[in-house]
Design a protein around this motif. Structure first.
Motif, PDB file in Angstrom:
ATOM      1  N   GLY A 204       2.695  49.311   1.449  1.00  0.00           N
ATOM      2  CA  GLY A 204       1.246  49.453   1.358  1.00  0.00           C
ATOM      3  C   GLY A 204       0.675  50.567   2.201  1.00  0.00           C
ATOM      4  N   SER A 205      -0.623  50.477   2.431  1.00  0.00           N
ATOM      5  CA  SER A 205      -1.350  51.532   3.141  1.00  0.00           C
ATOM      6  C   SER A 205      -1.533  51.245   4.622  1.00  0.00           C
ATOM      7  N   GLY A 206      -1.359  49.990   5.004  1.00  0.00           N
ATOM      8  CA  GLY A 206      -1.582  49.604   6.397  1.00  0.00           C
ATOM      9  C   GLY A 206      -3.030  49.271   6.711  1.00  0.00           C
ATOM     10  N   THR A 207      -3.909  49.380   5.713  1.00  0.00           N
ATOM     11  CA  THR A 207      -5.341  49.174   5.965  1.00  0.00           C
ATOM     12  C   THR A 207      -5.830  47.730   5.833  1.00  0.00           C
ATOM     13  N   PRO A 208      -5.148  46.862   5.054  1.00  0.00           N
ATOM     14  CA  PRO A 208      -5.622  45.477   4.990  1.00  0.00           C
ATOM     15  C   PRO A 208      -5.667  44.833   6.375  1.00  0.00           C
ATOM     16  N   MET A 209      -6.589  43.907   6.541  1.00  0.00           N
ATOM     17  CA  MET A 209      -6.730  43.224   7.826  1.00  0.00           C
ATOM     18  C   MET A 209      -6.216  41.796   7.704  1.00  0.00           C
ATOM     19  N   ARG A 210      -5.502  41.360   8.747  1.00  0.00           N
ATOM     20  CA  ARG A 210      -4.920  40.021   8.751  1.00  0.00           C
ATOM     21  C   ARG A 210      -5.100  39.362  10.119  1.00  0.00           C
ATOM     22  N   GLU A 211      -5.072  38.046  10.067  1.00  0.00           N
ATOM     23  CA  GLU A 211      -5.194  37.204  11.258  1.00  0.00           C
ATOM     24  C   GLU A 211      -3.867  36.466  11.422  1.00  0.00           C
ATOM     25  N   PHE A 212      -3.421  36.301  12.664  1.00  0.00           N
ATOM     26  CA  PHE A 212      -2.129  35.660  12.907  1.00  0.00           C
ATOM     27  C   PHE A 212      -2.260  34.608  14.000  1.00  0.00           C
ATOM     28  N   LEU A 213      -1.604  33.458  13.763  1.00  0.00           N
ATOM     29  CA  LEU A 213      -1.646  32.340  14.703  1.00  0.00           C
ATOM     30  C   LEU A 213      -0.227  31.954  15.088  1.00  0.00           C
ATOM     31  N   PHE A 214       0.029  31.843  16.389  1.00  0.00           N
ATOM     32  CA  PHE A 214       1.342  31.423  16.866  1.00  0.00           C
ATOM     33  C   PHE A 214       1.579  29.971  16.482  1.00  0.00           C
ATOM     34  N   VAL A 215       2.792  29.662  16.041  1.00  0.00           N
ATOM     35  CA  VAL A 215       3.075  28.369  15.426  1.00  0.00           C
ATOM     36  C   VAL A 215       2.817  27.186  16.365  1.00  0.00           C
ATOM     37  N   ASP A 216       3.021  27.356  17.667  1.00  0.00           N
ATOM     38  CA  ASP A 216       2.765  26.252  18.589  1.00  0.00           C
ATOM     39  C   ASP A 216       1.274  25.920  18.667  1.00  0.00           C
ATOM     40  N   ASP A 217       0.425  26.912  18.453  1.00  0.00           N
ATOM     41  CA  ASP A 217      -1.011  26.635  18.382  1.00  0.00           C
ATOM     42  C   ASP A 217      -1.333  25.805  17.140  1.00  0.00           C
ATOM     43  N   MET A 218      -0.654  26.099  16.040  1.00  0.00           N
ATOM     44  CA  MET A 218      -0.843  25.295  14.834  1.00  0.00           C
ATOM     45  C   MET A 218      -0.421  23.853  15.080  1.00  0.00           C
ATOM     46  N   ALA A 219       0.692  23.682  15.776  1.00  0.00           N
ATOM     47  CA  ALA A 219       1.172  22.336  16.104  1.00  0.00           C
ATOM     48  C   ALA A 219       0.149  21.589  16.952  1.00  0.00           C
ATOM     49  N   GLU A 220      -0.472  22.288  17.872  1.00  0.00           N
ATOM     50  CA  GLU A 220      -1.504  21.662  18.711  1.00  0.00           C
ATOM     51  C   GLU A 220      -2.706  21.231  17.864  1.00  0.00           C
ATOM     52  N   ALA A 221      -3.027  22.013  16.841  1.00  0.00           N
ATOM     53  CA  ALA A 221      -4.125  21.645  15.945  1.00  0.00           C
ATOM     54  C   ALA A 221      -3.779  20.390  15.149  1.00  0.00           C
ATOM     55  N   VAL A 222      -2.519  20.273  14.747  1.00  0.00           N
ATOM     56  CA  VAL A 222      -2.066  19.069  14.036  1.00  0.00           C
ATOM     57  C   VAL A 222      -2.187  17.847  14.945  1.00  0.00           C
ATOM     58  N   VAL A 223      -1.771  17.987  16.189  1.00  0.00           N
ATOM     59  CA  VAL A 223      -1.882  16.871  17.139  1.00  0.00           C
ATOM     60  C   VAL A 223      -3.353  16.507  17.350  1.00  0.00           C
ATOM     61  N   PHE A 224      -4.211  17.507  17.390  1.00  0.00           N
ATOM     62  CA  PHE A 224      -5.657  17.265  17.529  1.00  0.00           C
ATOM     63  C   PHE A 224      -6.161  16.426  16.349  1.00  0.00           C
ATOM     64  N   ALA A 225      -5.726  16.782  15.141  1.00  0.00           N
ATOM     65  CA  ALA A 225      -6.121  16.026  13.954  1.00  0.00           C
ATOM     66  C   ALA A 225      -5.512  14.632  13.956  1.00  0.00           C
ATOM     67  N   LEU A 226      -4.341  14.523  14.549  1.00  0.00           N
ATOM     68  CA  LEU A 226      -3.663  13.230  14.632  1.00  0.00           C
ATOM     69  C   LEU A 226      -4.406  12.275  15.567  1.00  0.00           C
ATOM     70  N   GLU A 227      -4.864  12.809  16.665  1.00  0.00           N
ATOM     71  CA  GLU A 227      -5.455  11.979  17.715  1.00  0.00           C
ATOM     72  C   GLU A 227      -6.961  11.780  17.562  1.00  0.00           C
ATOM     73  N   ASN A 228      -7.532  12.443  16.558  1.00  0.00           N
ATOM     74  CA  ASN A 228      -8.966  12.308  16.307  1.00  0.00           C
ATOM     75  C   ASN A 228      -9.203  12.073  14.820  1.00  0.00           C
ATOM     76  N   LYS A 229     -10.245  11.326  14.490  1.00  0.00           N
ATOM     77  CA  LYS A 229     -10.607  11.148  13.088  1.00  0.00           C
ATOM     78  C   LYS A 229     -11.615  12.233  12.745  1.00  0.00           C
ATOM     79  N   LEU A 230     -11.152  13.271  12.060  1.00  0.00           N
ATOM     80  CA  LEU A 230     -12.018  14.399  11.752  1.00  0.00           C
ATOM     81  C   LEU A 230     -13.002  14.015  10.655  1.00  0.00           C
ATOM     82  N   PRO A 231     -14.263  14.406  10.797  1.00  0.00           N
ATOM     83  CA  PRO A 231     -15.307  13.926   9.886  1.00  0.00           C
ATOM     84  C   PRO A 231     -15.280  14.515   8.478  1.00  0.00           C
TER      85      PRO A 231
END
Length: 316
Positions: A204-231
């Protein structure tokens, strides 16, 4: 959520599943269940039903999926559509029939329209057409989100979908035929570095923009959803920050120490111009990422180097 609650992590051998397992263990959860693809074919409905009958999980975390980059999606559209639907449908339907009260479904930011306003909000789902290069995977994941929403509405169960941005980290897939952009770049720059700093060619051209999340942060988000009842039924999970693919390449090049040239192949597709997540809903509930991009890439590269001789998915 009690630490002795029986939690089944589907896909526990994958990058995301491993991280979820590791983070849960570190927080004192003692009753985690997993089955490898060799032990349980999630595409097989009866096998999934038998597994639930034997194990009787109280919580299900669905981190199982057939995944890959643009090349893999283009080459195997039917498999990306059908196998992902089979996996998630079997898990969701069996969980409902087994009276599992809590189900966390993991998807992808590709569920949102190709030209969705930026940053992408959860309510943009199904408002326009999808990105053609991964439409098969996206359609499958959308059906999973909607199935969980339907169960939430009809049966009142705590079934929630988390849509992560582009994930990367330890135990990533570094096979150039099926990997995503960040691990593919790590491998390419590393191999070029050890090969006398040879030239690295990127799509490609290198111009598209992307966001990246480290996998352990994703795991922490899963635990957050596990320990809380999200509305609500659907939440974006990301950093809320993005950069161009060119900037990503230069960041990885610097961390690895490659001193050669980068050539961009403009004949190859770029994909979606920009994919930035609006993470305000999760932020307002109290969750935020912790690992910045440079530190996450360094940790991923360190793991890559340490496992380069014995990790099967490197396929060197």
């Amino acid at each position: 959520m009690k630490t002795e609650s029986k939690i089944y992590i589907a896909g526990h051998k994958g990058m995301v599943g491993r991280s979820i397992w590791r983070v849960l263990e570190s927080k004192g959860y003692t009753n985690l269940v997993g089955a490898s693809s060799g032990e349980l074919d999630l595409r097989n409905q009866q096998a999934v039903r038998d597994f639930f009958a034997n194990e009787k999980p109280q919580v299900v975390i669905d981190a199982a999926a057939k995944v890959g980059g643009i090349l893999a999606n283009n080459n195997f559209p039917f498999q990306f559509l059908m196998e992902n639907m089979q996996i998630q449908n079997n898990l969701i339907d069996t969980a409902l029939k087994a009276d599992v009260d809590k189900f966390i479904f993991l998807g992808s930011s590709c569920i949102y329209p190709k030209f969705a306003p930026q940053p992408m909000k959860e309510e943009y789902l199904l408002t326009d057409s999808l990105e053609p290069t991964n439409v098969w995977y996206a359609v499958a994941k959308i059906t999973g989100v909607k199935a969980c929403e339907a169960i939430r509405n009809q049966f009142g169960k705590d079934y929630v979908s988390l849509m992560p941005t582009n994930l990367y980290g330890t135990h990533d897939n570094f096979d150039l035929n099926s990997s995503h952009v960040l691990p593919a770049m790590i491998r390419k720059f590393h191999e070029a570095k050890v090969n006398n700093n040879s030239t690295v060619e990127l799509w490609g051209s290198g111009t598209p923009m992307r966001e990246f999340l480290f996998v352990d942060d994703m795991a922490e988000a899963v635990v957050f959803a596990l320990e809380n009842k999200l509305p609500e039924y659907l939440y974006n999970v990301g950093t809320g920050e993005d950069l161009t693919i060119k900037q990503l390449a230069e960041t990885i090049q610097k961390i690895i120490g490659h001193q050669g040239k980068i050539i961009w192949d403009n004949t190859k597709p770029d994909g979606t111009p920009r994919k930035l997540m609006d993470v305000s809903k999760m932020s307002h509930l109290g969750w935020k990422h912790q690992v910045n991009l440079e530190r996450g890439i360094q940790r991923t590269y360190n793991w890559f180097v340490e496992n380069i001789e014995n990790y099967k998915e490197l396929k060197l």
